[in-house]
Design an enzyme around this catalytic site. Sequence first.
Site, short mmCIF file in Angstrom:
data_model
loop_
_atom_site.label_atom_id
_atom_site.label_comp_id
_atom_site.label_asym_id
_atom_site.label_seq_id
_atom_site.Cartn_x
_atom_site.Cartn_y
_atom_site.Cartn_z
N HIS A 16 34.59 6.77 29.32
CA HIS A 16 34.15 7.82 30.25
C HIS A 16 32.74 8.24 29.85
O HIS A 16 32.55 9.13 29.02
CB HIS A 16 35.13 9.00 30.21
CG HIS A 16 34.86 10.06 31.23
ND1 HIS A 16 35.86 10.88 31.73
CD2 HIS A 16 33.73 10.46 31.85
CE1 HIS A 16 35.34 11.72 32.60
NE2 HIS A 16 34.04 11.50 32.69
N HIS A 18 28.88 8.63 31.80
CA HIS A 18 27.98 8.51 32.94
C HIS A 18 26.61 8.13 32.38
O HIS A 18 26.03 8.90 31.61
CB HIS A 18 27.87 9.84 33.69
CG HIS A 18 29.20 10.33 34.19
ND1 HIS A 18 29.64 10.11 35.48
CD2 HIS A 18 30.19 11.02 33.56
CE1 HIS A 18 30.84 10.64 35.62
NE2 HIS A 18 31.21 11.21 34.48
N HIS A 196 37.97 10.97 38.58
CA HIS A 196 37.99 12.25 37.87
C HIS A 196 39.03 13.13 38.58
O HIS A 196 38.98 13.28 39.81
CB HIS A 196 36.64 12.95 37.97
CG HIS A 196 35.56 12.40 37.07
ND1 HIS A 196 35.21 11.09 37.05
CD2 HIS A 196 34.74 13.03 36.18
CE1 HIS A 196 34.22 10.92 36.17
NE2 HIS A 196 33.91 12.09 35.63
N GLU A 199 39.98 18.08 36.01
CA GLU A 199 38.94 18.64 35.12
C GLU A 199 38.85 20.13 35.47
O GLU A 199 39.21 20.99 34.65
CB GLU A 199 37.61 17.92 35.34
CG GLU A 199 36.47 18.43 34.46
CD GLU A 199 35.11 17.76 34.77
OE1 GLU A 199 34.94 17.21 35.87
OE2 GLU A 199 34.22 17.82 33.88
N ASP A 277 31.33 11.60 28.06
CA ASP A 277 31.02 12.05 29.42
C ASP A 277 29.51 12.00 29.69
O ASP A 277 29.02 11.03 30.26
CB ASP A 277 31.60 13.46 29.66
CG ASP A 277 31.88 13.77 31.12
OD1 ASP A 277 31.60 12.92 31.98
OD2 ASP A 277 32.37 14.89 31.40
N ASP A 278 28.78 13.05 29.31
CA ASP A 278 27.32 13.12 29.53
C ASP A 278 26.67 13.60 28.24
O ASP A 278 26.26 14.77 28.13
CB ASP A 278 27.03 14.11 30.67
CG ASP A 278 27.70 13.69 31.97
OD1 ASP A 278 27.19 12.75 32.60
OD2 ASP A 278 28.74 14.28 32.32
#
Length: 326
Positions: A16, A18, A196, A199, A277-278
């Site tokens: 996961h 991005h 997703h 969340e 994630d980011d």
Amino acid sequence: DPLSDFIRSLPKAELHLHIEGSLEPEQMFAFARRNRVALPFHTVEEVRAAYAFTNLQDFLDIYYQGAQVLRTEEDFHDLALAYFRRLAADGGVHAEIFFDPQTHTDRGIPFQVVADGLLAGMVAAKDELGVTSHLILCYLRHLDEEAAFATLKAAEPYLDRIKGVGLDSSEVGNPPSKFARVFQASRERGLKLVAHAGEEGPPDYVWQALDILGVDRLDHGNRALEDEALTRRLVDQGTTLTVCPLSNLKLCVVPSLEAHPLRRMLGLGLKATVNADDPAYFGGYLLDNYVRVAAALGLDRAQLARLARNSITGSFLDAAAQTPHL
Ligand code: ADE
Ligand code: ZN
């Protein structure tokens, strides 16, 4: 530090991530300069100070703004390769990276520029680092299904190099059901499916991701724990959850890492994994996510090894490619 060394030594996949969320402020300035794009920030410190989020939308606004400095194939190549170098340093052996083509095509960057750049970065990562990777195209859920279909059409020449599709961006108000047809069409093209869900959105969105989209893997899934029958379904099906501890903290999905549900997830028999994630926006790459959540929850070595193993078995690598990592 022995705990950090132990986790680094575990073969891990990141499921996961991005790629646009790996854009570090320093890179943002470098790409802005070489592409002559104006930025509303003057210093790296100013940028980092803007990374104080209270929810997902707060973050998304600044994340889409940051992505505007990405313009050329070289930018996407450099962004991807920098991420893979970081992953390799953390003991990562494989990654399944998300990209958001609509963020780029909607401002006039052709799909091919984005895809060719990322794919070149993935080849370079294999050559330089031995790290393998897959590409997952995400549909932006705040846009309509017609726009998602246009993206699938733009991706047509690349479908032999795209492993799957996902669903990201603003969750609440944009349920999985909105994308039922484009996910069906994606499945018919042989693509893996992820989304997703749970969340910020309710357990019902997780049910929809399973029953309407038929996902092969679930991104986040935190709020599934509010529903006992749903939790049982995920355990029985062996669905992999791509959990993102530092993201959850920064976006206020959890009040503290000590309150993070990861330990409960493992206790329930859910196939949880740890992911960044980011990372440029949330203050930590893969190893930081493991180390900080392990410290906060008191995870032992067996639990950490389980998380790493789940990331390999939950990947879309075929059995032969998984074996050397297990
Ligand atoms: N796009 C990038 N990161 C995301 C996240 N954590 N949730 C939804 N959309 C995203
Ligand atoms: Zn995400």
